[in-house]
Structure formats: structure tokens, C-alpha cells
Design a protein around this motif. Sequence first.
Motif, short mmCIF file in Angstrom:
data_model
loop_
_atom_site.label_atom_id
_atom_site.label_comp_id
_atom_site.label_asym_id
_atom_site.label_seq_id
_atom_site.Cartn_x
_atom_site.Cartn_y
_atom_site.Cartn_z
N GLU A 145 5.32 -10.81 27.53
CA GLU A 145 4.05 -10.82 28.26
C GLU A 145 3.10 -11.88 27.72
O GLU A 145 2.22 -12.37 28.44
N ASP A 183 2.06 -15.42 29.32
CA ASP A 183 1.00 -15.57 30.31
C ASP A 183 -0.39 -15.52 29.71
O ASP A 183 -1.38 -15.59 30.44
N ASN A 205 -5.64 -12.22 26.01
CA ASN A 205 -5.23 -11.39 27.15
C ASN A 205 -6.39 -10.48 27.57
O ASN A 205 -6.62 -9.43 26.97
N ARG A 206 -7.11 -10.86 28.61
CA ARG A 206 -8.26 -10.09 29.07
C ARG A 206 -7.88 -8.94 30.00
O ARG A 206 -8.73 -8.18 30.43
N SER A 207 -6.60 -8.82 30.29
CA SER A 207 -6.14 -7.76 31.19
C SER A 207 -5.51 -6.59 30.41
O SER A 207 -4.77 -5.79 30.99
N TYR A 208 -5.80 -6.50 29.14
CA TYR A 208 -5.19 -5.45 28.32
C TYR A 208 -5.55 -4.06 28.87
O TYR A 208 -6.53 -3.86 29.58
N GLY A 209 -4.70 -3.09 28.48
CA GLY A 209 -4.88 -1.74 28.98
C GLY A 209 -5.01 -0.71 27.87
O GLY A 209 -5.37 -1.04 26.72
N ALA A 235 -11.52 -5.46 35.44
CA ALA A 235 -10.30 -5.00 34.78
C ALA A 235 -9.44 -6.15 34.25
O ALA A 235 -8.76 -6.01 33.24
N ASP A 236 -9.49 -7.31 34.92
CA ASP A 236 -8.68 -8.44 34.49
C ASP A 236 -9.48 -9.47 33.69
O ASP A 236 -8.99 -10.58 33.44
N HIS A 237 -10.70 -9.11 33.32
CA HIS A 237 -11.52 -10.04 32.54
C HIS A 237 -12.37 -9.26 31.53
O HIS A 237 -13.59 -9.41 31.46
N LYS A 238 -11.69 -8.47 30.74
CA LYS A 238 -12.38 -7.65 29.74
C LYS A 238 -12.80 -8.49 28.53
O LYS A 238 -12.23 -9.57 28.27
#
Length: 378
Positions: A320, A323, A260-264, A239-242
Motif C-alpha cells: 500500500e 501509493d 498517507n492521509r487516507s489512514y483508517g 476522510a482521504d485528507h486527514k
Amino acid sequence: MVSASTWRSDLKAADRYDNIERLKTSIEARGLSALGTSQKAAFAAETEAYNSSESRDEYDSACKAIVEGVPRIPETGYPTPTGPGISIGRYQDCHHLASGLVSEVYRSSAVALKVITETRNVEPHNSIREVKILNQISHTSIIELVETFQDSEGRLVLVFPFMPLTLAKVINNGSLPEDLVHSCFHDLFSALAYLHQNGIIHRDVKPSNLLLASPNGPTLLADFGTTWHPTLSLINEPADHKVLEVGTTCYRAPETLFGNRSYGTSLDMWAAGTMLAECLRRPPKPLFESRDTSEDGNQLGLILSIFKTIGTPTQATWPEAMDFSTPPFEWYQEFPGHSWEELLPSACESGKDLVRGLICYESSKRLTFNQARHHIKL
């Protein structure tokens, strides 16, 4: 009443010429001359109305609709097949419709067959995961998987109901009627509400992946080949490294462009907003410019277009991003961007408000699926 066999012979050349001139003026006023010279475009539009109409009244109505800016939505976005098709499994007379990075699509009567041509999974493309996701989900605004099988070459084939149109093909026909825009996006937000409530991110929302069962809808969301699933995707994509290389050209969300690999799920809402903005422009035109994904500099070009269109983000407007692995705050030039009144001059206020709520740098501030669905009053 003039019969269909005689009305054309009774139509005077002067009447046709007058219609061509009116069409030419309308095309120039609506900025459609990019389709060619306005004279050629007007001639082509009049000829199409002349050849496709069954009566003088229908011909006059067709010309009037074009002059008034009401597009004639085609019944199908695909040409009539010529010659015999090929056989794929038990399906006969299959005709090629489209090709993608890992698949080819064919039509056989009332079904569409997606033939996976790439035997290896090229993340985020994963045909096995696509089948598993489609077998788990069910919604009236999401395309249904009819069956799967392997063809004579051992390739995986996914079978879906055939849909005659895509939103992309309708957009290419000219400005969209307001009721069709409303219908399409109501269905899209309903589909995204279902997916997002289940933690699923489609990741490739774009006009060619919105299928229409008829010129008036309903609309179905398709192509789950790069979709992220909260359990089925975790082995390859935590989930945090998409994967960042998701989305298509001008519909890609900015967070993927800056690492941003944690996108939703809000990733899909950005794409929906850019698509809605495109549909509300007169004539329809992508909000952002982008080269094809395979071309060098495509990401940089898209970033520049986003910044020049809606303004360069700051730490205040996009906190955001501080980060992200590649923060966007040290650009050599800052662009003020344009107001939504400038970008969508023909849209009503509710349409502009909806786009404004979706195309927002800070992902947590974008409208959710339910907010968008209840907000849609175009």
C-alpha cells in the motif's frame, strides 16, 4: 505477634543488609540498574518496603516480591497535594496534575478537570469536537464526560471522574504482572472495538491515555482531543485528507510518517501493539525510540528506529505504501530487523503472536479489534 510499634526495633540491621544484597542481585539480573546504580536502587527499594509496611510479615513479603520480580503497584500515581488548591468554577481545592499542548488538568476530590488553555483550535486538537464526540459515545472502557462549563476566564472546562493511575505510571514502577497486562489490553481492545465499529479513530493511543481506577483496573481510554469522527471531523478533515501529525512519539503509526492521509482505524491497532510490546518487555521499555514531537528530526529518528527494529519494508511487505506521497523504498541502507523472539524474550508465544499481528506495516493485515480482543491470551 510483633506489634506495628515494635517490629522495626526488633528487625536486625544484618537482616536489612541481607535483603538489600538480595534486592541488588535481583535488580542487576532484571536489568533495572538503569534506575541508578544497583546498590542505590536496592537501598531505595528496601527503604520503601521498610517505611510502608505495617508488620514484619508485610516487610518480608514486600522484599520477596521485589526479589522475585513482582512489582508493587502504587495506589496512586500522583503525590499527595500540599497546601490549598485553587477554585475552578464551583469546584474547590483544585490541584494541578498535568499540562498538555492545549490544556491543563486539575484534581478536585473525585473529579478531574481538563481546562482548555488554548482558545484557538490547533488541528488536530479541537476541544469543541472533543466534547461533541464524548457526548455521543458511551462505553464501560471509555472515560465518561461528567459536564462542561466555562470558568471565570471564559475557558472551556471538561469534567471527568478522577482516576488515580495511568498505565504510564504503572510502567514506570517496573515490570507489570501478567494479569494486569491482560486486563488492561482486554479493556483497551473493547474500547477500540466500540469506537472502530462507529468509524471513530482515537489517534492518540498511548500509556498515559489509559487510566486505571485502581492498581487492578478497570482501565478506561481517555483524551479524545485529537480524535477523528466520520461526520464531526469532515469539515476540517475529509476522510482521504486527514491530518498526519497525530499520535505521540514512539506510538505513531508508520503510514502517517510517509504521507498517507487516507489512514483508517488500524492506525490505533499499531499504537496498541507498540504499547503491548512495551508492557511485555522485562523491564518495560518502548519498542521504538523517538524524540519529543517538538524536537527537530523526531520523525526521521522514529522511522530509523522502526526500520532497525523490525526491518526495512519492501514493496512486497508494504504494497500500500507504493501509493503514499513519500514511499519508503529508496532508503540509503536496508536493515534486516530483529525477530520477535529477540525483541520479546520473556513473553509467551500468544503474546508474541498478538504483537506480531498488530505491528505490521501493511495496515490491512493488522489484527482488527475483535481479532485482538479474542486473541489476547498473554
